[in-house]
Scaffold this motif. Structure first.
Motif, PDB file in Angstrom:
ATOM      1  N   LEU A  28       0.823  -1.210   0.000  1.00 21.22           N
ATOM      2  CA  LEU A  28       0.000   0.000   0.000  1.00 21.22           C
ATOM      3  C   LEU A  28       0.856   1.258   0.000  1.00 21.22           C
ATOM      4  N   LEU A  29       1.934   1.249   0.789  1.00 22.64           N
ATOM      5  CA  LEU A  29       2.817   2.415   0.823  1.00 22.64           C
ATOM      6  C   LEU A  29       3.503   2.617  -0.530  1.00 22.64           C
ATOM      7  N   PHE A  32       1.017   4.206  -2.843  1.00 22.84           N
ATOM      8  CA  PHE A  32       0.822   5.616  -2.513  1.00 22.84           C
ATOM      9  C   PHE A  32       1.993   6.453  -3.007  1.00 22.84           C
ATOM     10  N   GLY A  89      -5.067   0.230  -8.453  1.00 16.77           N
ATOM     11  CA  GLY A  89      -4.791  -0.108  -7.067  1.00 16.77           C
ATOM     12  C   GLY A  89      -5.670  -1.244  -6.565  1.00 16.77           C
ATOM     13  N   ARG A  93      -4.268  -4.646  -4.963  1.00 17.81           N
ATOM     14  CA  ARG A  93      -4.371  -4.762  -3.508  1.00 17.81           C
ATOM     15  C   ARG A  93      -5.788  -4.590  -2.985  1.00 17.81           C
ATOM     16  N   ALA A  96      -8.323  -1.402  -0.465  1.00 17.81           N
ATOM     17  CA  ALA A  96      -7.285  -0.620   0.207  1.00 17.81           C
ATOM     18  C   ALA A  96      -6.240  -0.131  -0.792  1.00 17.81           C
ATOM     19  N   GLY A  97      -5.896  -0.952  -1.775  1.00 16.25           N
ATOM     20  CA  GLY A  97      -4.952  -0.536  -2.808  1.00 16.25           C
ATOM     21  C   GLY A  97      -5.499   0.580  -3.667  1.00 16.25           C
ATOM     22  N   ALA A 100      -5.249   3.731  -1.616  1.00 20.02           N
ATOM     23  CA  ALA A 100      -3.864   4.181  -1.506  1.00 20.02           C
ATOM     24  C   ALA A 100      -3.410   4.874  -2.783  1.00 20.02           C
ATOM     25  N   SER A 103      -5.315   8.205  -3.146  1.00 18.49           N
ATOM     26  CA  SER A 103      -4.811   9.231  -2.236  1.00 18.49           C
ATOM     27  C   SER A 103      -3.459   9.767  -2.687  1.00 18.49           C
ATOM     28  N   GLY A 104      -2.587   8.871  -3.147  1.00 18.31           N
ATOM     29  CA  GLY A 104      -1.291   9.320  -3.628  1.00 18.31           C
ATOM     30  C   GLY A 104      -1.405  10.209  -4.847  1.00 18.31           C
TER      31      GLY A 104
END
Length: 205
Positions: A28-29, A32, A89, A93, A96-97, A100, A103-104
């Motif tokens: 996820l990070l 993002f 995403g 994932r 949640a992916g 992420a 949001s990014g």
């Protein structure tokens, strides 16, 4: 034995650039950060940098998969690149992916544009700024044209006469005849699906 095994060993290496290099989906990070970098680099359009990062840099998708995903996002309501972040995403994932990547993509430019909007209120009437924005517009068009040609490369490598005719027909209907986008899509989508279905059935038969 050595002459037979050498080409076999070299064949996967020759095909490797067309396949995603990473079998494990990014975290996820990573999603993002990757989309945040795309958005921060995407002056003139994020699509250019999104394709470069997803296909060329990280190899999370092949060129064909990216084209197919972006084509799907074209027929969804909302900005295409935002749709792409959510679909991409979520594909890797889950929900949640998608959140992420979304949001990014939106958070960094939203913060930057908020600051720039405040500055524009005070300095927007300057002639130098107006001319600078006009030059940036020309660069943005150039970037968009460049990525369109890059995305057409897989289509040209595998010539599809019917697909090219449909593409040109849609372009003529919207770009030349100025027909309403919604009406063109209502005709083009079922027609494309029907033609593809018929052609694949003929190939399978």
């Amino acid at each position: 034995m050595s002459s037979d095994s050498s080409p076999a060993a070299q064949e996967p290496a020759a095909q490797e650039p067309d396949l995603p290099a990473k079998s494990v989906p990014p975290g996820l990070l990573s999603l993002f950060v990757a989309f945040a970098r795309m958005s921060l680099a995407g002056f003139g359009g994020v699509l250019v940098f999104a394709r470069r990062a997803i296909v060329d840099q990280h190899r999370w998708m092949t060129a064909e998969e990216f084209n197919e995903t972006f084509a799907l996002c074209h027929f969804l309501p909302g900005p295409n690149i935002v749709n792409l972040s959510m679909v991409f995403g979520a594909r890797l994932r889950g929900i949640a992916g998608g959140v992420a990547a979304f949001s990014g993509l939106l958070l960094p430019p939203t913060l930057i544009m908020t600051v720039l909007a405040a500055l524009y209120v005070h300095f927007g009437e300057l002639e130098l700024l107006r001319r600078s924005l006009a030059g940036i517009s020309c660069a943005a068009v150039g970037l968009l044209i460049a990525v369109v040609f890059r995305m057409m490369t897989p289509l040209l490598k595998k010539p599809d006469g019917v697909g090219l005719i449909l593409m040109l027909a849609v372009f003529a209907a919207i770009g030349v005849l100025r027909l309403p986008l919604q009406a063109v899509l209502l005709v083009a989508i079922p027609l494309s699906v029907a033609v593809t279905y018929v052609l694949r059935r003929k190939v399978a038969a």
